[in-house]
Design an enzyme around this catalytic site. Structure first.
Site, PDB file in Angstrom:
ATOM      1  N   HIS A 252      30.461  52.766  23.986  1.00 50.88           N
ATOM      2  CA  HIS A 252      30.527  53.943  24.858  1.00 50.88           C
ATOM      3  C   HIS A 252      29.303  54.842  24.731  1.00 50.88           C
ATOM      4  O   HIS A 252      29.352  56.010  25.090  1.00 50.88           O
ATOM      5  CB  HIS A 252      31.811  54.741  24.568  1.00 50.88           C
ATOM      6  CG  HIS A 252      33.056  54.001  24.954  1.00 50.88           C
ATOM      7  ND1 HIS A 252      34.316  54.330  24.505  1.00 50.88           N
ATOM      8  CD2 HIS A 252      33.237  52.919  25.761  1.00 50.88           C
ATOM      9  CE1 HIS A 252      35.209  53.489  25.023  1.00 50.88           C
ATOM     10  NE2 HIS A 252      34.578  52.623  25.769  1.00 50.88           N
TER      11      HIS A 252
ATOM     12  N   CYS B 140      16.089  58.074  37.024  1.00 46.21           N
ATOM     13  CA  CYS B 140      15.002  57.153  36.644  1.00 46.21           C
ATOM     14  C   CYS B 140      15.252  56.482  35.298  1.00 46.21           C
ATOM     15  O   CYS B 140      14.487  55.614  34.891  1.00 46.21           O
ATOM     16  CB  CYS B 140      13.658  57.884  36.623  1.00 46.21           C
ATOM     17  SG  CYS B 140      13.466  59.047  35.259  1.00 46.21           S
TER      18      CYS B 140
HETATM   19  P1  NAD Z   1      42.332  57.557  20.766  1.00 49.17           P
HETATM   20  O1  NAD Z   1      42.241  59.048  20.687  1.00 49.17           O
HETATM   21  O2  NAD Z   1      42.954  56.924  21.931  1.00 49.17           O
HETATM   22  O3  NAD Z   1      43.095  56.973  19.484  1.00 49.17           O
HETATM   23  C1  NAD Z   1      42.778  57.362  18.198  1.00 49.17           C
HETATM   24  C2  NAD Z   1      43.839  56.768  17.274  1.00 49.17           C
HETATM   25  O4  NAD Z   1      43.457  57.072  15.953  1.00 49.17           O
HETATM   26  C3  NAD Z   1      45.240  57.356  17.493  1.00 49.17           C
HETATM   27  O5  NAD Z   1      46.162  56.279  17.657  1.00 49.17           O
HETATM   28  C4  NAD Z   1      45.533  58.137  16.216  1.00 49.17           C
HETATM   29  O6  NAD Z   1      46.866  57.998  15.776  1.00 49.17           O
HETATM   30  C5  NAD Z   1      44.611  57.457  15.229  1.00 49.17           C
HETATM   31  N1  NAD Z   1      44.140  58.316  14.150  1.00 49.17           N
HETATM   32  C6  NAD Z   1      43.829  59.630  14.188  1.00 49.17           C
HETATM   33  N2  NAD Z   1      43.392  60.042  12.992  1.00 49.17           N
HETATM   34  C7  NAD Z   1      43.434  58.954  12.177  1.00 49.17           C
HETATM   35  C8  NAD Z   1      43.093  58.736  10.813  1.00 49.17           C
HETATM   36  N3  NAD Z   1      42.655  59.719  10.023  1.00 49.17           N
HETATM   37  N4  NAD Z   1      43.245  57.502  10.315  1.00 49.17           N
HETATM   38  C9  NAD Z   1      43.723  56.477  11.089  1.00 49.17           C
HETATM   39  N5  NAD Z   1      44.056  56.630  12.368  1.00 49.17           N
HETATM   40  C10 NAD Z   1      43.908  57.854  12.913  1.00 49.17           C
HETATM   41  O7  NAD Z   1      40.861  57.036  20.512  1.00 49.17           O
HETATM   42  P2  NAD Z   1      40.198  55.685  20.932  1.00 49.17           P
HETATM   43  O8  NAD Z   1      41.136  54.537  20.879  1.00 49.17           O
HETATM   44  O9  NAD Z   1      38.885  55.638  20.236  1.00 49.17           O
HETATM   45  O10 NAD Z   1      39.980  56.056  22.493  1.00 49.17           O
HETATM   46  C11 NAD Z   1      38.938  55.783  22.974  1.00 49.17           C
HETATM   47  C12 NAD Z   1      37.975  56.944  23.323  1.00 49.17           C
HETATM   48  O11 NAD Z   1      37.777  58.049  22.467  1.00 49.17           O
HETATM   49  C13 NAD Z   1      36.656  56.290  23.308  1.00 49.17           C
HETATM   50  O12 NAD Z   1      36.244  56.262  24.625  1.00 49.17           O
HETATM   51  C14 NAD Z   1      35.714  57.147  22.480  1.00 49.17           C
HETATM   52  O13 NAD Z   1      34.454  57.134  23.089  1.00 49.17           O
HETATM   53  C15 NAD Z   1      36.371  58.458  22.540  1.00 49.17           C
HETATM   54  N6  NAD Z   1      36.159  59.461  21.506  1.00 49.17           N
HETATM   55  C16 NAD Z   1      35.206  59.301  20.525  1.00 49.17           C
HETATM   56  C17 NAD Z   1      35.081  60.272  19.535  1.00 49.17           C
HETATM   57  C18 NAD Z   1      34.019  60.085  18.483  1.00 49.17           C
HETATM   58  O14 NAD Z   1      32.935  59.576  18.759  1.00 49.17           O
HETATM   59  N7  NAD Z   1      34.299  60.473  17.220  1.00 49.17           N
HETATM   60  C19 NAD Z   1      35.937  61.370  19.519  1.00 49.17           C
HETATM   61  C20 NAD Z   1      36.880  61.495  20.546  1.00 49.17           C
HETATM   62  C21 NAD Z   1      36.985  60.533  21.548  1.00 49.17           C
END
Ligand code: NAD
Length: 264
Positions: free
Chosen positions: A124, A135
């Site tokens: 992502h 560009c």
């Molecule tokens: P999501 O929010 O859908 O899922 C995150 C999962 O992690 C949840 O099921 C939650 O229960 C679990 N979780 C939360 N804290 C945890 C921990 N300490 N240990 C273990 N599990 C934990 O996120 P996803 O599946 O990555 O969704 C995808 C989108 O989120 C992506 O597109 C990504 O780009 C974006 N995103 C990225 C960031 C980042 O770069 N840190 C932050 C927010 C969102």
């Protein structure tokens, strides 16, 4: 049925035996670094409107772009550093077992923890850079932040005048083709695929574990809550990645050092 203790043991044995591991991470691995995820309470989407992260809205509304740059700044200001889960994955690389870290995250924390840049596959994009939507020119984030702070609240490209955007994939945009190709390839090549901190609901990223499974790899899921693919996993460990991952990898190292037990 999830049984944390026995699945921890099972996951450790699988890691001890594996030769080619792929780790697949989502926002959940970085919550312990202070970056909220999408879906948990307090997550980003409880404060920002996901519609603002659709490419159509971003391109057509200066007001939306202003909000996105504000959110971008909030993200940078977290000053997030890698946590124990990121460092545990670096251990797997040191053990010479890791062939890729496929991440949905945009926070650069795997590289900051010490994973080699050439094994980290970013599905992502990454918040470090800014790209021109016309560009394709790329700029350091710091340079654009300075312009925004100086009052240029909707910065445009100094090369062609096009709209600038953080170099991350917005809703409605395709994933970078090379990253997606490589992620699928590594998933097919691995003998063990470990999901950490992803709800596995965002496609096409969430289809990558299936490539591994179909090619005969084992599947471990480490996540705080249920995921969309728990039923396909060989071991599911629920809890905080920063606690579980170092413990499982430690256990795997001890198993590797002492050779296979009669229960493995
Ligand atoms: P999501 O929010 O859908 O899922 C995150 C999962 O992690 C949840 O099921 C939650 O229960 C679990 N979780 C939360 N804290 C945890 C921990 N300490 N240990 C273990 N599990 C934990 O996120 P996803 O599946 O990555 O969704 C995808 C989108 O989120 C992506 O597109 C990504 O780009 C974006 N995103 C990225 C960031 C980042 O770069 N840190 C932050 C927010 C969102």
């Amino acid at each position: 049925m999830v049984n944390i203790a026995s699945d921890m043991e099972k996951a450790a044995s699988m890691i001890a035996k594996a030769r080619k591991i792929v780790v697949f991470t989502g926002a959940g691995i970085s919550t312990e670094s202070g970056i909220p995820d999408f879906r948990s309470p307090g997550g980003i989407w409880t404060r920002f409107d996901p519609e603002d992260f659709t490419i159509d809205r971003f391109m057509s509304s200066a007001e939306t772009r202003r909000k996105v740059w504000r959110m971008d700044k909030e993200f940078s200001l977290t000053g997030a550093k890698p946590n124990k889960a990121h460092y545990a994955i670096v251990e797997l690389e040191k053990m010479d077992k890791l062939i890729a870290v496929i991440t949905q995250n945009i926070d650069n924390l795997h590289q900051e923890a010490g994973n080699s840049g050439d094994i980290v596959i970013e599905l992502h994009g990454n918040m470090r850079e800014v790209v021109c939507t016309s560009c394709g020119a790329r700029f350091e984030k710091k340079e654009i932040e300075k312009r925004i702070e100086a009052g240029d609240i909707d910065p445009h490209c100094k090369v062609c005048g096009g709209i600038l955007k953080p170099d991350v994939v917005f809703f409605g945009e395709p994933l970078p083709a090379q990253a997606l190709y490589l992620a699928r390839k590594r998933a097919e090549e691995c003998d063990l695929f470990i999901v950490v901190g992803s709800s596995l609901v965002i496609y096409p990223a969430a289809e990558i574990p299936f490539y591994a499974k179909q090619s005969g790899a084992g599947l471990i899921i480490i996540n705080m809550t249920e995921t969309a693919q728990d039923e396909y996993a060989d071991a599911v460990v629920r809890g905080r990645a920063g606690e579980i991952l170092p413990e499982v990898i430690d256990l795997a190292k001890r198993k590797t050092d002492s050779g296979p037990s009669p229960h493995d």
